[in-house]
Design a protein around this motif. Structure first.
Motif, PDB file in Angstrom:
ATOM      1  N   LEU A  96      -4.613 -27.018  43.738  1.00  0.00           N
ATOM      2  CA  LEU A  96      -3.612 -28.076  43.647  1.00  0.00           C
ATOM      3  C   LEU A  96      -2.612 -27.719  42.571  1.00  0.00           C
ATOM      4  O   LEU A  96      -2.822 -26.817  41.765  1.00  0.00           O
ATOM      5  N   GLU A  97      -1.529 -28.446  42.576  1.00  0.00           N
ATOM      6  CA  GLU A  97      -0.478 -28.211  41.596  1.00  0.00           C
ATOM      7  C   GLU A  97      -0.879 -28.824  40.266  1.00  0.00           C
ATOM      8  O   GLU A  97      -1.179 -30.020  40.200  1.00  0.00           O
ATOM      9  N   ALA A  98      -0.856 -27.982  39.241  1.00  0.00           N
ATOM     10  CA  ALA A  98      -1.207 -28.488  37.911  1.00  0.00           C
ATOM     11  C   ALA A  98      -0.255 -29.592  37.483  1.00  0.00           C
ATOM     12  O   ALA A  98      -0.653 -30.583  36.872  1.00  0.00           O
ATOM     13  N   LEU A 146      -9.517 -28.299  40.898  1.00  0.00           N
ATOM     14  CA  LEU A 146      -9.854 -29.537  40.204  1.00  0.00           C
ATOM     15  C   LEU A 146     -11.155 -29.331  39.438  1.00  0.00           C
ATOM     16  O   LEU A 146     -12.250 -29.537  39.962  1.00  0.00           O
ATOM     17  N   LEU A 187      -1.156 -32.878  39.095  1.00  0.00           N
ATOM     18  CA  LEU A 187      -2.322 -33.499  38.473  1.00  0.00           C
ATOM     19  C   LEU A 187      -1.932 -34.142  37.152  1.00  0.00           C
ATOM     20  O   LEU A 187      -2.374 -35.245  36.821  1.00  0.00           O
ATOM     21  N   ALA A 188      -1.087 -33.443  36.382  1.00  0.00           N
ATOM     22  CA  ALA A 188      -0.632 -34.000  35.116  1.00  0.00           C
ATOM     23  C   ALA A 188       0.146 -35.293  35.338  1.00  0.00           C
ATOM     24  O   ALA A 188      -0.017 -36.273  34.606  1.00  0.00           O
ATOM     25  N   ALA A 189       0.985 -35.297  36.365  1.00  0.00           N
ATOM     26  CA  ALA A 189       1.756 -36.507  36.660  1.00  0.00           C
ATOM     27  C   ALA A 189       0.830 -37.642  37.083  1.00  0.00           C
ATOM     28  O   ALA A 189       1.055 -38.820  36.738  1.00  0.00           O
ATOM     29  N   ILE A 222      -2.639 -43.450  33.165  1.00  0.00           N
ATOM     30  CA  ILE A 222      -2.858 -43.924  31.789  1.00  0.00           C
ATOM     31  C   ILE A 222      -1.877 -45.038  31.436  1.00  0.00           C
ATOM     32  O   ILE A 222      -2.165 -45.877  30.571  1.00  0.00           O
ATOM     33  N   PHE A 263      -6.361 -35.848  24.633  1.00  0.00           N
ATOM     34  CA  PHE A 263      -5.158 -35.064  24.358  1.00  0.00           C
ATOM     35  C   PHE A 263      -5.280 -34.406  22.981  1.00  0.00           C
ATOM     36  O   PHE A 263      -5.101 -33.202  22.839  1.00  0.00           O
ATOM     37  N   TYR A 318      -7.576 -36.919  45.406  1.00  0.00           N
ATOM     38  CA  TYR A 318      -8.109 -35.673  44.839  1.00  0.00           C
ATOM     39  C   TYR A 318      -9.611 -35.576  45.056  1.00  0.00           C
ATOM     40  O   TYR A 318     -10.183 -34.482  45.104  1.00  0.00           O
ATOM     41  N   ALA A 364      -4.490 -31.249  32.217  1.00  0.00           N
ATOM     42  CA  ALA A 364      -3.597 -32.234  32.830  1.00  0.00           C
ATOM     43  C   ALA A 364      -3.293 -33.412  31.920  1.00  0.00           C
ATOM     44  O   ALA A 364      -2.389 -34.213  32.228  1.00  0.00           O
ATOM     45  N   MET A 365      -4.009 -33.514  30.829  1.00  0.00           N
ATOM     46  CA  MET A 365      -3.705 -34.589  29.880  1.00  0.00           C
ATOM     47  C   MET A 365      -2.309 -34.425  29.292  1.00  0.00           C
ATOM     48  O   MET A 365      -1.767 -35.350  28.678  1.00  0.00           O
ATOM     49  N   ASN A 406       2.242 -23.633  39.830  1.00  0.00           N
ATOM     50  CA  ASN A 406       1.079 -23.358  39.010  1.00  0.00           C
ATOM     51  C   ASN A 406      -0.116 -24.019  39.671  1.00  0.00           C
ATOM     52  O   ASN A 406      -0.377 -25.201  39.503  1.00  0.00           O
ATOM     53  N   SER A 407      -0.844 -23.242  40.451  1.00  0.00           N
ATOM     54  CA  SER A 407      -1.972 -23.808  41.183  1.00  0.00           C
ATOM     55  C   SER A 407      -3.216 -23.787  40.340  1.00  0.00           C
ATOM     56  O   SER A 407      -3.414 -22.904  39.483  1.00  0.00           O
ATOM     57  N   THR A 408      -4.058 -24.722  40.578  1.00  0.00           N
ATOM     58  CA  THR A 408      -5.312 -24.795  39.850  1.00  0.00           C
ATOM     59  C   THR A 408      -6.340 -25.447  40.742  1.00  0.00           C
ATOM     60  O   THR A 408      -6.029 -25.975  41.814  1.00  0.00           O
ATOM     61  N   ILE A 444       3.345 -42.763  24.842  1.00  0.00           N
ATOM     62  CA  ILE A 444       1.937 -43.102  24.604  1.00  0.00           C
ATOM     63  C   ILE A 444       1.357 -42.211  23.510  1.00  0.00           C
ATOM     64  O   ILE A 444       0.577 -42.680  22.663  1.00  0.00           O
ATOM     65  N   ILE A 497      -2.241 -38.094  36.047  1.00  0.00           N
ATOM     66  CA  ILE A 497      -2.847 -38.605  34.818  1.00  0.00           C
ATOM     67  C   ILE A 497      -1.855 -39.510  34.086  1.00  0.00           C
ATOM     68  O   ILE A 497      -2.215 -40.582  33.573  1.00  0.00           O
ATOM     69  N   GLY A 498      -0.607 -39.092  34.037  1.00  0.00           N
ATOM     70  CA  GLY A 498       0.427 -39.866  33.355  1.00  0.00           C
ATOM     71  C   GLY A 498       0.600 -41.243  33.965  1.00  0.00           C
ATOM     72  O   GLY A 498       0.737 -42.237  33.248  1.00  0.00           O
ATOM     73  N   LEU A 526      -8.615 -40.907  40.773  1.00  0.00           N
ATOM     74  CA  LEU A 526      -8.558 -39.612  41.456  1.00  0.00           C
ATOM     75  C   LEU A 526      -8.935 -39.769  42.925  1.00  0.00           C
ATOM     76  O   LEU A 526      -8.383 -39.089  43.798  1.00  0.00           O
ATOM     77  N   GLY A 573       0.101 -34.579  30.868  1.00  0.00           N
ATOM     78  CA  GLY A 573       0.910 -35.535  31.616  1.00  0.00           C
ATOM     79  C   GLY A 573       1.036 -36.877  30.909  1.00  0.00           C
ATOM     80  O   GLY A 573       1.833 -37.726  31.333  1.00  0.00           O
ATOM     81  N   ILE A 574       0.279 -37.081  29.862  1.00  0.00           N
ATOM     82  CA  ILE A 574       0.392 -38.337  29.113  1.00  0.00           C
ATOM     83  C   ILE A 574       1.794 -38.407  28.512  1.00  0.00           C
ATOM     84  O   ILE A 574       2.223 -37.478  27.825  1.00  0.00           O
ATOM     85  N   PRO A 575       2.497 -39.498  28.762  1.00  0.00           N
ATOM     86  CA  PRO A 575       3.901 -39.570  28.318  1.00  0.00           C
ATOM     87  C   PRO A 575       4.040 -39.544  26.800  1.00  0.00           C
ATOM     88  O   PRO A 575       3.137 -39.940  26.069  1.00  0.00           O
TER      89      PRO A 575
END
Lengths: 186, 176
Positions: free
Chosen positions: A116-118, B6, A121-123, A129, A145, A184, B14-15, B2-4, B22, A125-126, A179, B17-19
């Motif tokens: 999957l696209e990293a 899970l 996944l980050a988005a 939260i 974090f 996911y 992926a954390m 950027n593939s990964t 925050i 999580i964003g 998820l 991604g926390i804005p």
């Protein structure tokens, strides 16, 4: 010195930019790195690399919150270094404990996609939260974090360690559910 | 791209991604909650300590005959020390005088009655001198003891006053 002025120094390509950044955020970035690496020398190298990355990023970047911007760089560099150091084996350090905790979010579910696209996944999580209660979101952020220990988080927010543990466990359960909802996990 | 996969490592990565807001918010909350409770507890302890000091001060310096204020106590200490010094001097003066007075007697008695009588009277004289000396010394000791007690009480009182001042200053600094 104000963040805006420091950023201006980067844009002006003034070498004072790095000195001022180090003066204001050197200790902060050192803490971020040490939380992950638990090694002073490696952490110092990560912080130095952070200044280089910042220099190369600004311009074109003009971050709205310089501290968060630097924390991300330091964190990524630290995680990369951690992965290189622990490629063969888990050392049982604090970061390994974080990984063990996060594995709970994946257990009991079939992972839908092999890759999957990293960034996606980050988005994910964003988005997730932002929906958490403020305190829970902050505690989750400090833990996963900034890699702070549970006693440190408990002291930061005036809670007991057990309280923090329960909140984190609840958050991981919610993340697992999210998820699933995002597809996911099945 | 950027593939990964899970994995828990991917989740940890992926954390990021926390804005930013925050991340920053989690920093800001460091000051508020953590400082409130300890500060409130410190203030409560200081207030309780100040109340104890005020109560103790009232107890120590309550009008109870000769105790009085610290200034009065200090002057009474001086008076007591002067008295004990005078008592000691009087004791010293009394001993030789009485020795002289008695010496005249035993000398004459010895001349009249012989060596044994002289020795007896000299022993009595010594005992008398000793009794007088002990009496004066006893008074001196008691006076000195009283003076020491008053002096210690006065020092303790002064220390409590200094502590009260420090506590008041500390509370004033907290409330500003």
């Amino acid at each position: 010195m104000e963040d805006a002025r420091i950023i201006d120094l980067y844009w002006q390509r003034s070498e004072r930019a790095i000195a001022e950044t180090d003066r204001k955020y050197g200790r902060y970035c050192m803490t971020v790195a040490e939380n992950i690496l638990r090694d002073r020398e490696d952490s110092e190298e990560c912080v130095s690399d952070t200044w280089l990355r910042a220099w190369n990023s600004m311009p074109p970047e003009r971050p709205s919150i310089l501290r968060a911007f630097l924390a991300r760089i330091t964190r990524n560099l630290s995680l990369d270094r951690y992965r290189r150091r622990h490629a063969q084996r888990r050392g049982g350090g604090e970061t390994d404990i974080l990984l063990d905790e996060l594995r709970e979010c994946l257990e009991g579910g079939h992972r839908v996609e092999e890759s999957l696209e990293a960034a996606e996944l980050a988005a994910c999580i964003g988005r997730w939260i932002k929906g958490l209660p403020q305190r829970d979101g902050d505690i989750f952020t400090r833990r996963y974090f900034f890699a702070e220990t549970i006693p440190t988080i408990a002291g930061r927010y005036g809670l007991t360690e057990n309280n923090v543990t329960v909140i984190l466990s609840r958050c991981r359960g919610r993340l697992k559910q999210h998820l699933r909802e995002e597809g996911y996990l099945q | 791209m950027n593939s990964t996969k899970l994995t828990e490592e991917a989740l940890l990565q992926a954390m990021e991604g926390i804005p930013d807001e925050i991340l920053e918010r989690s920093e800001r909350r460091r000051g508020r909650l953590q400082s409130f409770r300890p500060a409130a507890v410190r203030l409560a302890v200081l207030a309780a300590a100040l109340m104890l000091v005020i109560a103790a001060r009232r107890t120590i310096f309550a009008p109870r005959g000769s105790a009085g204020t610290p200034q009065e106590s200090a002057s009474s200490v001086e008076d007591t020390v002067a008295y004990s010094n005078k008592a000691a001097e009087e004791a010293d003066e009394a001993a030789p005088e009485e020795a002289e007075t008695e010496a005249a007697g035993p000398d004459m008695a010895a001349e009249d009655t012989g060596t044994a009588a002289e020795e007896t009277e000299m022993a009595a004289e010594t005992a008398g001198e000793t009794a007088v000396t002990y009496s004066a010394a006893d008074q001196t000791d008691r006076a000195a003891s009283r003076a020491a007690d008053r002096s210690a009480a006065s020092r303790a009182a002064e220390e409590i006053l200094r502590t009260a001042d420090r506590i008041r200053d500390s509370i004033a600094g907290h409330t500003e």
